[in-house]
Design an enzyme around this catalytic site. Sequence first.
Site, short mmCIF file in Angstrom:
data_model
loop_
_atom_site.label_atom_id
_atom_site.label_comp_id
_atom_site.label_asym_id
_atom_site.label_seq_id
_atom_site.Cartn_x
_atom_site.Cartn_y
_atom_site.Cartn_z
N ALA A 12 0.68 -1.23 -0.10
CA ALA A 12 0.17 0.10 0.07
C ALA A 12 0.65 1.43 -0.11
CB ALA A 12 -1.09 -0.05 1.18
N ARG A 17 10.46 7.68 -2.52
CA ARG A 17 11.82 7.89 -2.92
C ARG A 17 12.33 7.55 -4.17
NH1 ARG A 17 14.75 5.31 2.03
NH2 ARG A 17 12.60 4.69 2.62
N LYS A 24 6.07 2.10 -7.00
CA LYS A 24 7.33 1.47 -6.58
C LYS A 24 7.24 -0.10 -7.06
CE LYS A 24 8.77 0.72 -2.17
NZ LYS A 24 9.39 1.01 -1.05
N ASN A 385 16.66 -16.70 -52.46
CA ASN A 385 17.80 -15.81 -52.35
C ASN A 385 17.48 -14.25 -52.75
OD1 ASN A 385 21.18 -15.76 -51.10
ND2 ASN A 385 20.81 -14.50 -52.96
N ALA A 388 21.61 -8.41 -52.73
CA ALA A 388 22.07 -7.14 -51.50
C ALA A 388 21.26 -6.03 -51.81
CB ALA A 388 23.42 -7.12 -51.85
#
Length: 480
Positions: A12, A17, A24, A385, A388
């Site tokens: 709770a 901080r 948290k 294939n 490139a």
Amino acid sequence: MSGELTVIVLAAGGGTRMKSKTMKVLHPVAGRSMVGHVLAAVQQVEPRRIVAVVGHQRDQVGPHIHALVPEALLATQEEQHGTGHAVRIAMEAVAAAGEVPGGTVLVAYADTPLLEAASLRRFAEEHEAAQRAVSILSGMVADPSGYGRVVRNEDGEVEGIVEEQDATDEQRAVREINSGILAFDAAFLIEALPKLSNDNAKGEYYLTDTVHLAREAGLHVGAHEIADVMQTEGVNDRVQLARTGRVMNERIVTRWMEAGVSVMDPATTWIDADVVLNPDVTLLPGVQLLGATVVEEDAVIGPDTTLKDCEIGAGARVIRTHGELAVIGGGAKVGPFAYLRPGTTLGIGGKIGTFVETKNAQIGDGAKVPHLSYVGDAVIGEGSNIGAGTVFANYDGAEKHRTVVGRHAKTGANNTFVAPVEVGDGAGTAGGTVVRRDVPPGALAVSGGPQRNLPRWALTKRAGTAQADAAAAALEAVED
Ligand code: UD1
Ligand code: CA
């Protein structure tokens, strides 16, 4: 566990901080929320009932807990008046659910992600065996500041817990601290909670005051010292979050090494809690395996690779790659410098090579995209294939379209596939082709017109430049 067990998880508090919008206990450690780690440990102890006390940002925390443990009971603490108040609200929620807890009640905090199930189980078992009203999971620390101190009499018997702000100088020097994890006899706890007062330095209802109450009633109390104090260390700020994350990671990496995974550099290897690895996987330096990533045996990952929610097949090789929601087949090769985006699948023995980005791309067994390409919204059949420098142009500025390349197709370098378009099985494309229309199976697509050379163009159009001089010199040499 021998008897009946209820576990209360306190979640709770605000965690100011952390200085965070995120509550948290929702901050992740090894890819899982802190409260998620605690709940996982608690579940392994198999309690009859888990109660989570939520307060700050309960709209986020409550659903998160329910998603992880649907059967958990949520108790709402509107204002945080202390750990005693929180536990009272938890016990009231249990009663409101029509249950009367018997046996043992364990109280844990949601911000201690390193807590292990085995420690909880041992603690609860010792508590039961000693037939105590209250047991304290205590720890010896070098610097006890901030903690409640365990106060013992001359015979070494536990008398109570004194909070830092209420302690005398002599008590402050005590290095045995209350980890915060307490075990109770349920019947005693139900009687003791309404008797707590908030007449103390913080004006809070301290759960720790139950120890005095038990002593006064002539009941047994005791402390069980945990050897590995780090397990109960709460995370309050980002410095502790990082430290806890490192300890958690060391634990996970060690566990995988013990299970047969080679980790060349544990210090630069990060593995999330839910990742699954197999024997003879090798992780090279600088690897992060995140989320629900699974790596099959003999795969070699790294160096310098991040994979989130990926599946990597047996014997695959993934080098300097960033991947998310991708499935890589056995024996396939990826990288170096590949970017696998969600929906990428690569078949057995396939290749996604250097400087290649893929997204929603199903690349078949043995198919290869070796160099400098973007493959988006595409299917590439087995054994094909891709040349490139190929771009699968999937986006027309308004909508995304698919490209389908068949089986055993061979496409030339520097192609653009303007989707939607299909290249048939066994088809080919010439270098530099812009594929705008479907290519039938077995055909070769050639899109550019015949090459035209304009003679001596540079000499006139680029007169006076190094280009023109170079051209003139070369032409002179030929003419001589
Ligand atoms: C508490 C203990 C202290 C122990 C320390 C260990 C008490 C009175 N003190 O001190 O002996 O050494 O933990 O870390 O129990 N919480 C709620 N509702 C509340 C108050 C707290 O859910 O009203 C939750 C917090 O979110 C946190 C945990 O309980 O997870 C502990 O609360 P915190 O205020 O941090 O207690 P400490 O003062 O650290
Ligand atoms: Ca605390």
